[in-house]
Design an enzyme around this catalytic site. Structure first.
Site, short mmCIF file in Angstrom:
data_model
loop_
_atom_site.label_atom_id
_atom_site.label_comp_id
_atom_site.label_asym_id
_atom_site.label_seq_id
_atom_site.Cartn_x
_atom_site.Cartn_y
_atom_site.Cartn_z
N ASP A 10 4.19 14.50 14.83
CA ASP A 10 4.46 13.90 13.47
C ASP A 10 3.15 14.26 12.56
O ASP A 10 2.85 13.38 11.78
CB ASP A 10 4.80 12.59 13.17
N GLY A 52 9.01 1.15 7.10
CA GLY A 52 9.24 -0.08 6.27
C GLY A 52 7.90 0.03 5.40
O GLY A 52 7.08 1.08 5.12
N LYS A 69 1.97 -3.40 8.63
CA LYS A 69 3.13 -2.37 8.38
C LYS A 69 4.40 -3.35 9.05
O LYS A 69 4.29 -3.83 10.19
CB LYS A 69 2.96 -1.07 9.40
N VAL A 101 4.03 -1.12 4.09
CA VAL A 101 2.91 -1.30 4.52
C VAL A 101 2.08 -2.38 3.52
O VAL A 101 1.87 -1.96 2.19
CB VAL A 101 1.81 -0.12 4.57
N LEU A 103 0.67 -1.10 -0.07
CA LEU A 103 0.15 -0.05 0.11
C LEU A 103 0.68 1.42 0.09
O LEU A 103 0.61 2.22 -0.35
CB LEU A 103 -0.90 0.19 1.21
N GLY A 104 2.13 1.26 0.71
CA GLY A 104 2.88 2.29 0.51
C GLY A 104 4.24 2.03 1.19
O GLY A 104 4.27 0.98 1.69
N GLY A 120 7.20 3.69 4.20
CA GLY A 120 7.39 4.97 4.84
C GLY A 120 8.99 4.73 5.44
O GLY A 120 9.51 3.55 5.21
N1 LIG Z 1 -4.04 1.80 7.71
C1 LIG Z 1 -3.73 2.01 6.49
N2 LIG Z 1 -4.61 1.65 5.49
C2 LIG Z 1 -4.59 2.03 4.16
N3 LIG Z 1 -3.24 2.60 3.76
C3 LIG Z 1 -2.24 2.75 4.80
C4 LIG Z 1 -2.41 2.55 6.05
N4 LIG Z 1 -1.45 2.91 6.76
C5 LIG Z 1 -0.49 3.19 5.91
N5 LIG Z 1 -1.05 3.23 4.66
C6 LIG Z 1 -0.18 3.73 3.41
O1 LIG Z 1 1.31 3.57 3.64
C7 LIG Z 1 1.76 4.46 3.16
C8 LIG Z 1 3.03 4.56 4.07
O2 LIG Z 1 2.71 4.85 5.61
P1 LIG Z 1 3.69 4.94 6.69
O3 LIG Z 1 3.13 5.45 7.71
O4 LIG Z 1 4.46 3.56 6.77
O5 LIG Z 1 4.98 5.95 5.80
P2 LIG Z 1 4.61 7.59 5.76
O6 LIG Z 1 3.75 8.11 6.60
O7 LIG Z 1 4.40 7.78 4.39
O8 LIG Z 1 5.90 8.08 6.12
P3 LIG Z 1 6.80 8.27 7.42
O9 LIG Z 1 7.55 6.91 7.52
O10 LIG Z 1 7.62 9.34 7.39
O11 LIG Z 1 5.62 8.57 8.46
C9 LIG Z 1 0.63 5.68 3.64
O12 LIG Z 1 0.98 6.80 2.92
C10 LIG Z 1 -0.56 4.93 3.08
O13 LIG Z 1 -0.68 5.24 1.75
MG LIG Z 2 2.93 7.39 8.38
#
Ligand SMILES: Nc1ncnc2c1ncn2[C@@H]1O[C@H](COP(=O)(O)OP(=O)(O)OP(=O)(O)O)[C@@H](O)[C@H]1O
Ligand SMILES: [Mg+2]
Length: 432
Positions: A227, A107, A133, A109, A101-102, A104
């Site tokens: 954050d 790591g 995650k 998700v 899904l993404g 960060g």
């Molecule tokens: N619960 C969720 N449901 C759907 N998508 C999610 C969920 N959690 C995270 N994501 C997706 O995964 C992506 C990465 O999330 P993550 O929180 O790991 O990193 P980030 O917020 O982009 O960066 P950082 O590590 O700097 O916080 C998000 O931008 C979102 O698109």
């Molecule tokens: Mg995040």
């Protein structure tokens, strides 16, 4: 109660020894109150910063300094499930790349499915959809954030906070299991999609996120989120906003203390200047970050954008002068909205962003005040496009078939619209 099935901060503390250890007390907490700017360093993703002197983390099994510990987790509130690594591997189809899904700093998700009652994996499309995650194996900082996330989200429950369903801690593996948020992050909607996010959704999201923050700040044991940014605001199918990522959250000042002194962590472009400079953290630091996100919502621009000309790379610096001048305001509205926004809404949002971004933290509103300002903006329908159309209609009645150039000169002559979005839309072009 079965400890294995209802993990929480207290359980983890006993189980894996991540609780406060005096031998692992962070240097940051006895750090001098002024942190030289030069000691801020960026992580691999170059978006987050940490105080350089505090980058050395304690070993993973005692990584959490006691002063960073979240408020105590009382068992009845804490109903997190503990998953095995194998269960989550199956739930995500062996962490298939096409279920990502993404990504960060923590790591990847992944999207996955679990059975409704319990931790067993389910077939794709059945049971409950979850977001899993997984912590990159190399991150000590990640472990610290993982523990904070479990600690805070295990006990904080609110419609505007993402729901943490459970976690997995097995050997070096650290995973978190969340409710799946259908529409992903606000960042995706503002900056990565071809279709612009409608104005009414922007207001709804800003309000939902503000309510989430207000809940944290108003908690009996206040929590500073630290954050607040568009990628941490997740959206459900109806654009309800939920805050995610509590890895950097911090218990706020108690009693007559005005701030918490701490190592500087956060995301470049969002953190309040006084916090970056001194390490003094208050709930007004979150209010500043809220102001940055509000500006991103208003302008459709990223808080930091290296691809823009030098004077426009830092959104706050660039936008401040426009926000302060009612006549220039409409020049910074997201051009992709064209004239599909509320005129009064833009004014109010701009004023609010301006006050949230005040240089003196004390001058910034509380998040409760922010919620009060945003609430009535949901019902405004004085859309710029409507006033534009009605002007054209009136003009059409006076002159039967006006040429476009005549329409423009009509607008230009009209004193009443000189400072309006009709004359000053975000792209600098006239749309009417
Ligand atoms: N619960 C969720 N449901 C759907 N998508 C999610 C969920 N959690 C995270 N994501 C997706 O995964 C992506 C990465 O999330 P993550 O929180 O790991 O990193 P980030 O917020 O982009 O960066 P950082 O590590 O700097 O916080 C998000 O931008 C979102 O698109
Ligand atoms: Mg995040």
């Amino acid at each position: 109660m079965d400890e294995k099935r209802c993990g929480c901060w207290a359980v983890l503390k006993r189980g894996v020894g991540v609780g406060g250890s005096s031998s692992c007390k962070s240097r940051s907490d006895s750090a001098p109150t002024t942190i030289p700017r030069s000691s801020l360093v960026y992580d691999a993703a170059e978006t987050r910063y940490l105080n350089a002197s505090n980058r050395e983390m304690c070993p993973p099994n005692e990584a959490r300094p006691s002063s960073d510990a979240p408020p105590n987790c009382t068992e009845p509130k804490c109903q997190l499930l503990q998953f095995t690594f194998q269960e989550l591997k199956s739930a995500t189809g062996n962490f298939r790349p096409d279920s990502i899904l993404g990504e960060g700093g923590f790591g990847y998700v992944f999207k996955g499915w679990i059975e409704e009652n319990g931790t067993a994996p389910a077939k794709p499309g059945s049971g409950i959809t979850v977001a899993v995650k997984s912590l990159k194996p190399d991150g000590l900082q990640g472990h610290r954030e993982w523990v904070a996330e479990v600690g805070f989200l295990g006990q904080l429950h609110h419609p505007n906070l993402v729901k943490l369903i459970g976690y997995c801690i097995e050997d070096d593996q650290r995973l978190l299991v969340y409710e799946f948020m259908t529409r992903g992050s606000l960042e995706n909607h503002l900056f990565r999609r071809a279709i612009p996010l409608p104005w009414s959704n922007r207001i709804k999201i800003a309000l939902g996120a503000a309510k989430g923050l207000a809940f944290l700040h108003g908690n009996p044991e206040p929590v500073i989120y630290r954050d607040f940014k568009t990628s941490n605001i997740l959206l459900d199918s109806e654009y309800n906003a939920k805050l995610s990522d509590f890895g950097l959250a911090k218990a706020g000042p108690q009693g007559d203390k005005t701030h918490v002194s701490t190592r500087v962590v956060g995301t470049y472009g969002y953190a309040a200047p006084e916090y970056v400079m001194t390490g003094h953290l208050t709930s007004k630091s979150d209010v500043y970050s809220f102001g940055v996100v509000l500006l991103e919502i208003l302008t459709g621009r990223r808080s930091m954008d290296k691809k823009r000309p030098s004077g426009e790379q830092n959104l706050v610096t660039w936008a401040r002068t426009y926000l302060a001048d009612k006549r220039k305001l409409y020049q910074i509205v997201d051009p992709r909205l064209e004239l599909n926004y509320s005129i009064k809404g833009v004014q109010k949002v701009s004023q609010l962003a301006y006050s949230c971004l005040g240089r003196d933290p004390k001058s910034r509103p509380t998040v409760d005040e922010v919620v009060k300002v945003l609430t009535p903006l949901q019902d405004l329908n004085d859309f710029a496009i409507l006033s534009c159309n009605s002007r054209l209609y009136q003009q059409g009645r006076r002159k039967k078939k006006p040429e476009l150039t005549q329409q423009r000169s009509f607008v230009a002559q009209s004193r009443s619209v000189r400072d309006s979005p009709v004359m000053n839309n975000g792209s600098g072009k006239q749309h009417c």
